[in-house]
Write an enzyme that holds these catalytic residues in place. Structure first.
Site, short mmCIF file in Angstrom:
data_model
loop_
_atom_site.label_atom_id
_atom_site.label_comp_id
_atom_site.label_asym_id
_atom_site.label_seq_id
_atom_site.Cartn_x
_atom_site.Cartn_y
_atom_site.Cartn_z
CE LYS A 59 36.70 22.36 49.25
NZ LYS A 59 36.82 22.75 50.58
CE LYS A 98 34.44 27.26 49.61
NZ LYS A 98 34.47 27.13 50.93
N1 C2G Z 1 31.67 27.30 59.06
C1 C2G Z 1 30.64 27.75 60.16
N2 C2G Z 1 30.23 28.95 60.04
C2 C2G Z 1 30.24 29.81 59.02
C3 C2G Z 1 31.35 29.35 58.06
C4 C2G Z 1 31.69 28.28 57.77
O1 C2G Z 1 30.28 26.96 60.81
N3 C2G Z 1 29.93 31.11 59.24
C5 C2G Z 1 32.06 25.98 58.90
C6 C2G Z 1 31.59 25.08 57.78
O2 C2G Z 1 30.42 24.60 57.77
C7 C2G Z 1 32.64 24.18 57.65
C8 C2G Z 1 33.93 24.90 58.48
O3 C2G Z 1 33.58 25.95 58.76
O4 C2G Z 1 32.50 23.18 58.57
C9 C2G Z 1 34.92 25.41 57.04
O5 C2G Z 1 33.94 25.93 56.25
P1 C2G Z 1 34.79 26.26 54.75
O6 C2G Z 1 36.23 26.51 54.78
O7 C2G Z 1 33.83 26.91 53.74
O8 C2G Z 1 34.84 24.76 54.23
P2 C2G Z 1 33.95 24.00 53.02
O9 C2G Z 1 34.19 24.68 51.71
O10 C2G Z 1 32.62 23.87 53.25
O11 C2G Z 1 34.87 22.70 53.01
O12 C2G Z 1 35.40 17.93 52.84
C10 C2G Z 1 34.59 18.92 53.00
C11 C2G Z 1 34.77 20.22 52.62
O13 C2G Z 1 36.46 20.54 52.40
C12 C2G Z 1 34.41 21.36 53.46
#
Ligand code: C2G
Length: 132
Positions: free
Chosen positions: A44, A46
């Site tokens: 990803k 990250k």
């Molecule tokens: N999120 C949110 N509000 C934020 C930050 C994050 O609602 N201010 C939500 C994201 O939309 C996601 C969840 O928290 O649904 C987890 O965010 P991340 O850890 O950044 O996940 P991500 O990298 O988007 O990974 O297969 C899907 C991926 O693994 C998603």
């Protein structure tokens, strides 16, 4: 029992994460979180501060979370929904539309992201504080 699943890295856990976990749980009775492995985070693009094991342990301590499994690749969602008998798939709306292919297996819900917080904002703000 209505089962809900959501996916993410959940690094440097913050109130935006808690908001979506709380709202995801409200959509059913049992919430599974698939947390990205360190290897999948590399795919990803990250780099999580906390290791997979520590991010998993942190998520397992949250009252809204009933089970934590590993997310190792993009393809596993179809199988996860089947294997865990999932009724609702939830993601933040930054993913709007990306997972509509799951709609023939379960409900797909995109929830509004929490404005004003993100793991990258935390890292940026800390850099500023430490570099004056
Ligand atoms: N999120 C949110 N509000 C934020 C930050 C994050 O609602 N201010 C939500 C994201 O939309 C996601 C969840 O928290 O649904 C987890 O965010 P991340 O850890 O950044 O996940 P991500 O990298 O988007 O990974 O297969 C899907 C991926 O693994 C998603």
């Amino acid at each position: 029992m209505r089962k809900v699943i959501t996916y993410g890295t959940f690094d440097l856990l913050h109130w935006g994460h808690i908001n979506i976990l709380k709202r995801a749980k409200e959509l059913g009775d049992y919430l599974i979180v698939a947390i990205s492995s360190d290897e999948f985070n590399e795919i990803k693009g990250k780099k999580a501060y906390h290791s997979f094991e520590n991010r998993k342990m942190i998520l397992e301590s949250i009252r809204y979370v009933d089970e934590v499994i590993a997310e190792d690749n993009w393809e596993q969602k179809v199988n996860d929904v089947k294997k865990h008998d999932i009724d609702v798939f939830v993601m933040g709306d930054d993913w709007e539309g990306e997972f509509d292919f799951l709609k023939d297996q379960c409900e797909v819900v995109y929830l509004p992201r929490t404005v004003g917080i993100s793991t990258s904002k935390i890292k940026k703000d800390l850099l500023k504080v430490n570099n004056g």
